[in-house]
Scaffold this active site. Structure first.
Site, short mmCIF file in Angstrom:
data_model
loop_
_atom_site.label_atom_id
_atom_site.label_comp_id
_atom_site.label_asym_id
_atom_site.label_seq_id
_atom_site.Cartn_x
_atom_site.Cartn_y
_atom_site.Cartn_z
CB CYS A 43 -0.93 -0.02 1.21
SG CYS A 43 -1.86 1.49 1.40
CB ALA A 115 11.10 -14.52 8.20
N GLY A 243 -3.95 -9.23 -12.03
CA GLY A 243 -4.27 -9.76 -10.70
C GLY A 243 -3.01 -10.02 -9.88
CB THR A 292 -5.02 -0.88 2.42
OG1 THR A 292 -3.88 -1.13 1.60
CG2 THR A 292 -4.58 -0.21 3.70
CG HIS A 417 -28.07 23.78 -4.32
ND1 HIS A 417 -28.11 22.99 -5.45
CD2 HIS A 417 -28.18 25.06 -4.75
CE1 HIS A 417 -28.25 23.77 -6.50
NE2 HIS A 417 -28.29 25.02 -6.12
C1 LIG Z 1 -0.89 -0.79 -7.58
C2 LIG Z 1 -1.76 -1.12 -6.40
C3 LIG Z 1 -2.70 -0.21 -5.98
C4 LIG Z 1 -3.52 -0.47 -4.88
N1 LIG Z 1 -4.44 0.45 -4.51
C5 LIG Z 1 -5.25 0.20 -3.46
C6 LIG Z 1 -6.18 1.17 -3.04
O1 LIG Z 1 -6.31 2.23 -3.64
N2 LIG Z 1 -6.95 0.90 -1.95
C7 LIG Z 1 -6.83 -0.29 -1.25
O2 LIG Z 1 -7.53 -0.48 -0.26
N3 LIG Z 1 -5.93 -1.24 -1.63
C8 LIG Z 1 -5.15 -1.01 -2.72
N4 LIG Z 1 -4.22 -1.96 -3.09
C9 LIG Z 1 -4.15 -3.24 -2.34
C10 LIG Z 1 -3.35 -3.07 -1.03
O3 LIG Z 1 -2.09 -2.51 -1.31
C11 LIG Z 1 -3.22 -4.42 -0.36
O4 LIG Z 1 -4.50 -4.97 -0.17
C12 LIG Z 1 -2.53 -4.31 1.00
O5 LIG Z 1 -1.27 -3.73 0.91
C13 LIG Z 1 -2.43 -5.71 1.63
O6 LIG Z 1 -1.72 -5.64 2.84
P1 LIG Z 1 -0.96 -6.94 3.38
O7 LIG Z 1 -0.47 -6.58 4.74
O8 LIG Z 1 -1.79 -8.13 3.21
O9 LIG Z 1 0.27 -7.15 2.37
P2 LIG Z 1 1.41 -6.15 1.87
O10 LIG Z 1 1.08 -4.74 2.12
O11 LIG Z 1 1.71 -6.56 0.46
O12 LIG Z 1 2.66 -6.51 2.80
C14 LIG Z 1 3.31 -7.73 2.73
C15 LIG Z 1 4.77 -7.51 3.07
O13 LIG Z 1 5.38 -8.77 3.32
C16 LIG Z 1 6.71 -8.73 2.85
N5 LIG Z 1 7.15 -10.13 2.69
C17 LIG Z 1 6.65 -11.07 1.84
N6 LIG Z 1 7.25 -12.24 2.04
C18 LIG Z 1 8.15 -12.05 3.05
C19 LIG Z 1 9.07 -12.91 3.72
N7 LIG Z 1 9.17 -14.21 3.44
N8 LIG Z 1 9.86 -12.39 4.69
C20 LIG Z 1 9.77 -11.05 5.01
N9 LIG Z 1 8.91 -10.21 4.41
C21 LIG Z 1 8.11 -10.71 3.46
C22 LIG Z 1 6.57 -7.96 1.55
O14 LIG Z 1 7.82 -7.42 1.15
C23 LIG Z 1 5.57 -6.90 1.93
O15 LIG Z 1 6.20 -5.71 2.39
C24 LIG Z 1 -3.38 -1.71 -4.19
C25 LIG Z 1 -2.42 -2.64 -4.61
C26 LIG Z 1 -1.63 -2.35 -5.69
C27 LIG Z 1 -0.62 -3.37 -6.14
#
Ligand SMILES: Cc1cc2nc3c(=O)[nH]c(=O)nc-3n(C[C@H](O)[C@H](O)[C@H](O)COP(=O)(O)OP(=O)(O)OC[C@H]3O[C@@H](n4cnc5c(N)ncnc54)[C@H](O)[C@@H]3O)c2cc1C
Length: 428
Positions: A43, A115, A243, A292, A417
């Site tokens: 994000c 990790a 995707g 997010t 309005h």
């Molecule tokens: C271009 C784009 C635009 C987006 N726009 C929106 C939006 O406008 N609004 C919205 O709500 N959502 C948006 N999203 C989706 C949103 O970014 C994700 O849903 C959100 O970041 C998910 O959070 P998360 O914690 O699941 O994973 P992430 O934020 O992806 O965090 C996962 C982290 O784990 C780390 N990681 C992975 N494997 C390992 C490992 N083995 N060891 C250590 N670290 C590791 C990665 O480096 C990463 O930093 C967008 C996504 C993209 C790609």
């Protein structure tokens, strides 16, 4: 839990992992988090934040053009991609720093390395260090998918798009459609049709039934894209936007016996727990809803449940979403087709209007608001907007839909309005 190095070890410092770490620590848990790229995750670093800033940047093209109708002389205005790119990067760096600070303030230890899971209560870092924890949270997010076709590697993904050295003159952003005559599945069809029409009017070439068969890099550096319908497209840049796949490859989960879906997603219950009682997962890696605010809520609910003595689950009903296109789409609740399938007899109220600003700007771009109501009391079960600032407008209206308010409740609210959002309470 004293026999373990930590009470909680989180893999991934993105939206879900950071929230879970911070809340668990605030409940008194000893927490560590590993991040292999940058704190903040998708994000902050390569998703919502830089994307929205680029959308603002792109919109100035039309704003500067329209400004002339409002008396401003903008002749000679030019665009410099490197200024926008570098300012966005600086803002991302600032936010990354704040996220790190928040973790530090909450006494969460950060390991800036990859990790992998080695057991129900153990992980190994790239440096070779082994760590034990009473609970492990998988919050590794998702990774952009790239199709397995010849030359696919010549395209880029959203990971690279924010740091392009130069702005390409021509770009192809591909959504592979199988039997495809639609984009943005899941959004109300009429609203999406309007976006397609408006974007075509703006000169964007949207092609359906164009499955990419191969990509070839030509001698002059341009790309030749071959479709399965015999057509070809020449472009300077190809962006895969097909995707995102849950990020579990090489994470060690299969060896430990964690159930994974066909797409590699970590399978969890409502309590975010996997089939291995000490291992949990939140966010995109579970492939429930890739947004997010959902990852954040899941991380928070997990931490409250496991460390705060307050078991709770996330409610996935009525999640407002937006497409930051130009103009943007915003949506909450059921589409017209979904509502018909669920309730049979529904009523659709619409407002098709031109925003006041677009009228003076002489911009022939109309907005469309749709309200879907069901039942004898005309409960609002869906709201779908396309038009300027629709994301900003929908967030407030989503409260009313979530609260199951009726068409009459909207009608009883006095219009503000002049505004675009007043159309919500004036629909016929
Ligand atoms: C271009 C784009 C635009 C987006 N726009 C929106 C939006 O406008 N609004 C919205 O709500 N959502 C948006 N999203 C989706 C949103 O970014 C994700 O849903 C959100 O970041 C998910 O959070 P998360 O914690 O699941 O994973 P992430 O934020 O992806 O965090 C996962 C982290 O784990 C780390 N990681 C992975 N494997 C390992 C490992 N083995 N060891 C250590 N670290 C590791 C990665 O480096 C990463 O930093 C967008 C996504 C993209 C790609």
């Amino acid at each position: 839990m004293a026999d373990f190095d930590y009470d909680l070890f989180v893999i991934g410092a993105g939206s879900g992992g950071v929230r879970a770490s911070r809340i668990a620590a605030s409940h008194g848990a000893r927490v560590a988090v590993a991040e292999e790229h940058r704190v903040g995750g998708t994000c902050v670093i390569r998703g919502c934040v830089p994307k929205k800033l680029l959308v603002y940047g792109a919109h100035f093209a039309e704003d500067l053009h329209d400004a002339q109708r409002f008396g401003w002389n903008t002749a000679g205005a030019t665009f410099n991609w490197s200024v926008l790119r570098d300012n966005v990067a600086a803002e991302v760096n600032r936010l990354e720093g704040l996220y790190g600070q928040t973790l530090g303030n909450n006494k969460v230890e950060i390991f800036c390395e990859r990790a992998v899971v080695t057991g129900p209560n153990s992980v190994q870092l790239t440096s070779g260090r082994n760590i034990t924890a009473a609970h492990i949270l998988i919050a590794t997010g998702a990774w952009p998918s790239v199709p397995e076709i010849p030359g696919a590697g010549h395209g880029i993904t959203s990971n690279e798009v924010f740091s392009l050295p130069e702005l390409p003159k021509r770009a192809v952003i591909v959504k592979l459609v199988t039997h495809g005559d639609r984009i943005l599945r899941g959004y109300d069809e009429e609203i999406v049709d309007k976006l397609v029409d408006l974007n075509r009017q703006k000169g964007i070439d949207i092609r359906f039934h164009f499955g990419i068969q191969s990509v070839t890099k030509q001698d002059d550096g341009t790309l030749l894209i071959e479709g399965n319908n015999g057509e070809t497209i020449e472009t300077d840049l190809l962006l895969w936007a097909i995707g995102r796949t849950p990020h579990t490859i090489g994470l060690g989960l299969e060896a430990v016996g964690v159930d994974l879906g066909k797409d590699g997603s970590v399978q969890v219950g409502d309590d975010n727990r996997t089939n291995i009682p000490s291992i949990y997962a939140v966010g995109d890696v579970t492939n429930r809803v890739q947004l997010t605010p959902i990852a954040i809520r899941e991380g928070h609910a997990f931490a409250d449940s496991v460390f705060g003595n307050n078991p709770r689950t996330v409610n996935y009903d009525c999640i407002p979403t937006a497409v930051f296109s130009n103009p943007p789409i915003a949506s909450v609740g059921l589409t017209e087709a979904e509502a018909r399938a669920q309730f049979g007899d529904i009523k659709v109220y619409k407002s098709d209007f031109r925003a006041m600003k677009n009228v003076l700007a002489d911009r022939n771009e109309r907005a469309l608001y749709k309200m879907i109501v069901a039942g004898p009391h005309e409960q609002v079960v869906g709201l779908h907007l396309i038009g300027p600032d629709s994301g900003e407008i929908l967030q407030a209206a989503a409260i009313a839909v979530k609260a199951k308010l009726t068409k009459q409740d909207f009608d009883d609210t006095v219009a503000l309005h002049p505004s675009m959002s007043e159309e919500l309470v004036l629909m016929k």
